[in-house]
Design a protein around this motif. Structure first.
Motif, mmCIF file in Angstrom:
data_model
loop_
_atom_site.group_PDB
_atom_site.id
_atom_site.type_symbol
_atom_site.label_atom_id
_atom_site.label_comp_id
_atom_site.label_asym_id
_atom_site.label_seq_id
_atom_site.Cartn_x
_atom_site.Cartn_y
_atom_site.Cartn_z
ATOM 1 N N GLU A 233 -39.616 -74.083 43.012
ATOM 2 C CA GLU A 233 -40.419 -74.978 43.840
ATOM 3 C C GLU A 233 -41.180 -75.995 43.003
ATOM 4 O O GLU A 233 -41.343 -77.156 43.412
ATOM 5 C CB GLU A 233 -41.368 -74.160 44.726
ATOM 6 C CG GLU A 233 -40.625 -73.312 45.743
ATOM 7 C CD GLU A 233 -41.517 -72.777 46.853
ATOM 8 O OE1 GLU A 233 -40.989 -72.478 47.936
ATOM 9 O OE2 GLU A 233 -42.747 -72.672 46.640
ATOM 10 N N PHE A 234 -41.652 -75.595 41.825
ATOM 11 C CA PHE A 234 -42.414 -76.508 40.974
ATOM 12 C C PHE A 234 -41.527 -77.625 40.431
ATOM 13 O O PHE A 234 -41.898 -78.805 40.472
ATOM 14 C CB PHE A 234 -43.045 -75.733 39.819
ATOM 15 C CG PHE A 234 -43.859 -76.573 38.884
ATOM 16 C CD1 PHE A 234 -45.078 -77.100 39.281
ATOM 17 C CD2 PHE A 234 -43.397 -76.839 37.597
ATOM 18 C CE1 PHE A 234 -45.835 -77.882 38.415
ATOM 19 C CE2 PHE A 234 -44.140 -77.617 36.727
ATOM 20 C CZ PHE A 234 -45.365 -78.140 37.137
ATOM 21 N N VAL A 235 -40.369 -77.284 39.922
ATOM 22 C CA VAL A 235 -39.499 -78.288 39.311
ATOM 23 C C VAL A 235 -38.845 -79.163 40.372
ATOM 24 O O VAL A 235 -38.750 -80.387 40.215
ATOM 25 C CB VAL A 235 -38.440 -77.617 38.418
ATOM 26 C CG1 VAL A 235 -37.458 -78.653 37.868
ATOM 27 C CG2 VAL A 235 -39.112 -76.880 37.263
ATOM 28 N N SER A 236 -38.397 -78.567 41.466
ATOM 29 C CA SER A 236 -37.721 -79.348 42.513
ATOM 30 C C SER A 236 -38.693 -80.177 43.341
ATOM 31 O O SER A 236 -38.286 -81.176 43.950
ATOM 32 C CB SER A 236 -36.931 -78.421 43.445
ATOM 33 O OG SER A 236 -37.816 -77.675 44.276
ATOM 34 N N GLY A 237 -39.964 -79.769 43.374
ATOM 35 C CA GLY A 237 -40.920 -80.437 44.244
ATOM 36 C C GLY A 237 -40.677 -80.143 45.706
ATOM 37 O O GLY A 237 -41.184 -80.845 46.592
ATOM 38 N N ASP A 238 -39.897 -79.114 46.001
ATOM 39 C CA ASP A 238 -39.528 -78.771 47.369
ATOM 40 C C ASP A 238 -39.936 -77.331 47.655
ATOM 41 O O ASP A 238 -40.381 -76.605 46.764
ATOM 42 C CB ASP A 238 -38.024 -78.960 47.555
ATOM 43 C CG ASP A 238 -37.627 -79.305 48.980
ATOM 44 O OD1 ASP A 238 -38.463 -79.141 49.891
ATOM 45 O OD2 ASP A 238 -36.477 -79.737 49.182
ATOM 46 N N ARG A 239 -39.792 -76.914 48.906
ATOM 47 C CA ARG A 239 -40.209 -75.579 49.312
ATOM 48 C C ARG A 239 -39.033 -74.799 49.876
ATOM 49 O O ARG A 239 -38.183 -75.345 50.598
ATOM 50 C CB ARG A 239 -41.304 -75.658 50.396
ATOM 51 C CG ARG A 239 -42.498 -76.492 50.022
ATOM 52 C CD ARG A 239 -43.461 -75.709 49.164
ATOM 53 N NE ARG A 239 -44.427 -74.984 49.976
ATOM 54 C CZ ARG A 239 -45.467 -74.345 49.462
ATOM 55 N NH1 ARG A 239 -45.667 -74.330 48.159
ATOM 56 N NH2 ARG A 239 -46.325 -73.705 50.240
ATOM 57 N N ILE A 240 -39.000 -73.504 49.570
ATOM 58 C CA ILE A 240 -38.021 -72.607 50.181
ATOM 59 C C ILE A 240 -38.486 -72.313 51.605
ATOM 60 O O ILE A 240 -39.601 -71.847 51.822
ATOM 61 C CB ILE A 240 -37.907 -71.304 49.381
ATOM 62 C CG1 ILE A 240 -37.389 -71.591 47.965
ATOM 63 C CG2 ILE A 240 -36.998 -70.306 50.097
ATOM 64 C CD1 ILE A 240 -37.505 -70.412 47.016
ATOM 65 N N VAL A 241 -37.634 -72.613 52.580
ATOM 66 C CA VAL A 241 -38.027 -72.403 53.979
ATOM 67 C C VAL A 241 -37.320 -71.216 54.625
ATOM 68 O O VAL A 241 -37.808 -70.652 55.598
ATOM 69 C CB VAL A 241 -37.783 -73.672 54.824
ATOM 70 C CG1 VAL A 241 -38.714 -74.788 54.381
ATOM 71 C CG2 VAL A 241 -36.330 -74.127 54.756
ATOM 72 N N ARG A 242 -36.167 -70.822 54.068
ATOM 73 C CA ARG A 242 -35.394 -69.748 54.683
ATOM 74 C C ARG A 242 -34.569 -69.086 53.607
ATOM 75 O O ARG A 242 -34.093 -69.743 52.672
ATOM 76 C CB ARG A 242 -34.461 -70.331 55.768
ATOM 77 C CG ARG A 242 -34.118 -69.386 56.906
ATOM 78 C CD ARG A 242 -33.598 -70.176 58.097
ATOM 79 N NE ARG A 242 -32.229 -70.621 57.911
ATOM 80 C CZ ARG A 242 -31.154 -70.048 58.469
ATOM 81 N NH1 ARG A 242 -31.303 -68.990 59.234
ATOM 82 N NH2 ARG A 242 -29.956 -70.528 58.270
ATOM 83 N N LEU A 243 -34.379 -67.767 53.729
ATOM 84 C CA LEU A 243 -33.592 -67.058 52.718
ATOM 85 C C LEU A 243 -32.906 -65.841 53.319
ATOM 86 O O LEU A 243 -33.309 -65.311 54.353
ATOM 87 C CB LEU A 243 -34.486 -66.657 51.537
ATOM 88 C CG LEU A 243 -35.655 -65.697 51.785
ATOM 89 C CD1 LEU A 243 -35.220 -64.226 51.797
ATOM 90 C CD2 LEU A 243 -36.733 -65.898 50.734
ATOM 91 N N ALA A 244 -31.862 -65.433 52.621
ATOM 92 C CA ALA A 244 -31.181 -64.169 52.919
ATOM 93 C C ALA A 244 -31.024 -63.432 51.598
ATOM 94 O O ALA A 244 -30.598 -64.025 50.602
ATOM 95 C CB ALA A 244 -29.827 -64.407 53.563
ATOM 96 N N ALA A 245 -31.379 -62.155 51.592
ATOM 97 C CA ALA A 245 -31.434 -61.413 50.329
ATOM 98 C C ALA A 245 -30.826 -60.029 50.462
ATOM 99 O O ALA A 245 -30.755 -59.450 51.557
ATOM 100 C CB ALA A 245 -32.883 -61.292 49.861
ATOM 101 N N THR A 246 -30.390 -59.510 49.327
ATOM 102 C CA THR A 246 -29.990 -58.117 49.227
ATOM 103 C C THR A 246 -30.546 -57.560 47.927
ATOM 104 O O THR A 246 -30.741 -58.309 46.961
ATOM 105 C CB THR A 246 -28.451 -57.975 49.263
ATOM 106 O OG1 THR A 246 -28.095 -56.591 49.298
ATOM 107 C CG2 THR A 246 -27.805 -58.608 48.052
ATOM 108 N N THR A 247 -30.858 -56.286 47.922
ATOM 109 C CA THR A 247 -31.406 -55.653 46.723
ATOM 110 C C THR A 247 -30.599 -54.394 46.407
ATOM 111 O O THR A 247 -29.895 -53.849 47.265
ATOM 112 C CB THR A 247 -32.880 -55.270 46.905
ATOM 113 O OG1 THR A 247 -32.994 -54.321 47.974
ATOM 114 C CG2 THR A 247 -33.741 -56.490 47.207
#
Length: 354
Positions: free
Chosen positions: A184-198
């Motif tokens: 987010e810092f380098v891109s200047g953008d925000r993550i708004v949605r995600l899909a994850a697995t652990t």
């Protein structure tokens, strides 16, 4: 200083470099506090309650994760500015409450997302700044990984493994938080949605059941339309601190590798560049952090020193840009909550902006 482990030592070096007087350190026992005071150069070893009663200008919190909120809140209520290790809290709600309390008190709360302080990270950010009008153009994709191997074997154990000390997330809260902060810092953008697995590779460590993840993989969508993928692992053989970030824009890509922090790869369709850290040629933000001439390597401790110096400057009423604050710590906690929810439920999750 609260705590006497590796991170407390790293903070102490940075504090001394910034000109701090090392007044007091607290640890788990009076004996350990006294020993740490002698070893690290503090005037006194105290209990946590005694330390808060001093009303010191700045308190660093370098204790196990579950204690961060209580100690940081006590420090704020004693009138101290606070530098608190990540994760700021083991859930987003408590992290937001802590950020709000620091803001209401007019005190600095900072979180050491120190990879922001590598000069070549600032150079990458400068090339992406401005969106389509910037050098790199609008962000199309992001990819990142943070790989370590220090918990590779079943016999490897640490307090972070157990939820009662480390919280419900281990690998992602510990190192994935650095990765998403950099994205987010380098891109200047925000993550708004995600899909994850652990995945938890070892069901037991040290004779105890393991209920935190060894690795996490996720795909993300950014507010500006970019998409990306990330991999975080503490069980990747041979990887010691393999933090890598690559961002592709419409005109060029940038790639930063933390284990080779003196350079930045810049990719273009017709040719690619390998930029070396040189304060004579970098953007102003990157040049400010280049404390040594080109060819004299800077590394992790230099980045940490720069972060602490900036946090102290904020506490002294000076202006500093891009210092990671409790608000950034709360942001990382919100993304961590979303990763756990997605992995648990097998669905896409919106990242809360509350």
């Amino acid at each position: 200083m609260l705590g006497a482990g590796f991170m407390a030592r790293t903070h102490t070096i940075a504090a001394g470099t910034a000109g701090a007087r090392l007044e007091a350190i607290a640890s788990s026992t009076p004996e350990r506090a006294a020993r740490a005071a002698d070893e690290l150069g503090y005037a006194r070893g105290l209990s946590a309650d005694e330390l808060f009663a001093e009303g010191l200008p700045v308190v660093h919190v370098c204790t196990p994760n579950h204690s961060h909120v209580g100690y940081a809140r006590a420090a704020l209520r004693s009138g101290s500015h606070v530098i608190c290790e990540k994760p700021l809290a083991t859930n987003a709600a408590e992290a937001r409450e802590l950020a709000a309390e620091a803001n209401a008190a007019g005190l600095v709360g900072a979180v050491p997302f120190v990879y922001r302080y590598h000069p070549m990270v600032r150079e990458a950010r400068a090339r992406i700044a401005g969106g389509e009008a910037g050098e790199a153009g609008a962000v199309l994709t992001v990819s990142g990984q943070y790989l370590q191997d220090w918990l590779l074997d079943a016999g490897d154990d640490n307090w972070r493994v157990a939820t009662d000390a480390g919280g419900p997330s281990r690998a992602f809260a510990d190192i994935g938080s650095h990765l998403v902060d950099l994205v987010e810092f380098v891109s200047g953008d925000r993550i708004v949605r995600l899909a994850a697995t652990t995945r938890t590779v070892h069901a037991e460590r040290g004779g105890q059941t393991v209920d935190t993840e060894d690795s996490a993989a996720l795909i993300v969508e950014l507010a500006g339309g970019g998409i990306g993928s990330m991999l975080v692992s503490q069980v990747a053989p041979g990887r010691k601190n393999g933090l890598v970030l690559e961002i592709a824009g419409t005109r060029e890509s940038v790639r930063f590798e933390q284990e080779d922090p003196e350079r930045l790869w810049v990719g273009r369709r017709g040719h690619s560049l390998l930029l070396r850290r040189d304060p004579e040629t970098l953007s102003p933000a990157a040049a400010r952090l280049s404390k040594l001439p080109s060819g004299h390597p800077q590394g992790y401790q230099d980045a940490f020193n720069a972060f602490v110096a900036d946090a102290y400057a904020l506490a002294a009423g000076e202006r500093r840009e891009d210092v990671p604050t409790f608000a950034d710590g709360a942001r990382a906690a919100a993304i961590t909550d979303a990763v756990l929810a997605s992995a648990r439920d097998g669905r896409w999750v919106e990242v809360s902006e509350a």
